[in-house]
Design a protein around this motif. Sequence first.
Motif, PDB file in Angstrom:
ATOM      1  N   LEU A 141      -6.224   5.819  12.691  1.00 34.95           N
ATOM      2  CA  LEU A 141      -6.466   6.363  11.764  1.00 34.95           C
ATOM      3  C   LEU A 141      -6.199   8.082  11.741  1.00 34.95           C
ATOM      4  O   LEU A 141      -5.700   8.607  10.656  1.00 34.95           O
ATOM      5  N   HIS A 142      -6.363   8.530  12.886  1.00 31.01           N
ATOM      6  CA  HIS A 142      -6.546   9.983  12.999  1.00 31.01           C
ATOM      7  C   HIS A 142      -4.966  10.590  13.796  1.00 31.01           C
ATOM      8  O   HIS A 142      -4.652  11.666  13.589  1.00 31.01           O
ATOM      9  N   ILE A 153      -7.709   3.945   1.791  1.00 33.60           N
ATOM     10  CA  ILE A 153      -6.936   2.954   2.644  1.00 33.60           C
ATOM     11  C   ILE A 153      -7.115   1.573   2.307  1.00 33.60           C
ATOM     12  O   ILE A 153      -8.249   1.086   1.924  1.00 33.60           O
ATOM     13  N   VAL A 155      -7.619  -1.690   4.910  1.00 32.85           N
ATOM     14  CA  VAL A 155      -7.692  -2.537   6.224  1.00 32.85           C
ATOM     15  C   VAL A 155      -7.889  -3.961   6.012  1.00 32.85           C
ATOM     16  O   VAL A 155      -8.771  -4.568   5.450  1.00 32.85           O
ATOM     17  N   LEU A 166     -12.538   0.287  12.504  1.00 30.85           N
ATOM     18  CA  LEU A 166     -11.708   1.166  11.688  1.00 30.85           C
ATOM     19  C   LEU A 166     -12.484   1.406  10.062  1.00 30.85           C
ATOM     20  O   LEU A 166     -12.070   2.595   9.905  1.00 30.85           O
ATOM     21  N   ALA A 170     -13.353   5.262   9.069  1.00 32.86           N
ATOM     22  CA  ALA A 170     -12.875   5.878   7.889  1.00 32.86           C
ATOM     23  C   ALA A 170     -13.915   6.372   7.037  1.00 32.86           C
ATOM     24  O   ALA A 170     -13.933   7.481   6.397  1.00 32.86           O
ATOM     25  N   VAL A 177     -12.731   2.885   1.304  1.00 29.79           N
ATOM     26  CA  VAL A 177     -11.887   1.732   2.228  1.00 29.79           C
ATOM     27  C   VAL A 177     -11.844   0.496   1.422  1.00 29.79           C
ATOM     28  O   VAL A 177     -13.104   0.180   0.729  1.00 29.79           O
TER      29      VAL A 177
END
Length: 350
Positions: A141-142, A153, A155, A166, A170, A177
Amino acid sequence: MTTEATSPTTAVEVVLPGRVEPDELVITRRSLPPLGSGQALVRVDATGVSFAEQQMRRGKYYDQPPFPFVPGYDLVGTVVDVGAGVDRTLLGRRVAALTKIGGWSSHIVLEAADLVDVPEGLDAAEAETFVANGITAWQMLHRIARVGVGQTILVHGASGGVGSTLVQLARIAGIRVIGTASARNATAVDALGAIPVDYRGDVPQQVRAMAPEGVDAVFDHVGGPGIVDSFRLLAPGGTLVAYGSASTKDHAGNSRLPVLKLFTRLLWWNLLPNSRSAHFYNIWAGKRRLSRFRRRVAEDLGSVFVLAAQGRLHAQVAARFPLSDAAQALELAESRTVTGKVVILPDLEL
């Protein structure tokens, strides 16, 4: 070697003897080797079942050792002895470690430099769910996708060990998400803060309805033909992070071929004239620069542990099994019916 009166001389281990069913795992006891310089003996307080062990059982993990070996990708434990050159204040401290193999044991010898402190107050089983899963989620993620506040995003496997971590990371970072999961796990995914999407349906259509311009990042552990849809769902400037090939775990043939095919496809996409990028994440990729690898593991896992200790990141413990029931733990993890991670705890009677 520093000798402690209470330091054990043997360890109980669960051995994976070959390509076998879970109920064919073997429990053994072996003598522990003497500690070398820079090493520590750790009593395992919690380990777990990750997707890696499920692949290893089938001989499908990309760089697994030859059979037989002791599985166990990561652990949380307590230092009970140290070798020469190791600070003795490490004794009695609770630590976490990535191991790749060896964690399904009562005790294990590790390099002291690979140990990361676990904050006080974190339950061992809960902390265990954040070791490999937390490092993987944080770095994807980072460090790789570098998703920002207000972005969106996708997932895949949002109810799994990495996926559930995750999603939470997020959401903490202010990211929207969308998470794929089975219909039975939709409620759990929603509770984590993601918008659930049934992976058995038309995922691209469902995602496009929520993100018409595409998503800013996709995190895909499934691989296989579906990776094409993941790439196509990216918005301009978006990033695809692939970190597995779950769809091919039961396929016969060369265990490395699916990963090599996936890696080649990602490389090809990066050569095309477009603004999207594709990456393959491997938690061990940076180990050739060992000091940097260790520093990043400590920093990233430390950041995850801080969030957990603050109560902002919640462990998803699917179930807890004693070490002697490792076979049942593996079976449950492979059933695809659980949210989070199956954890293995020591047996006092062993």
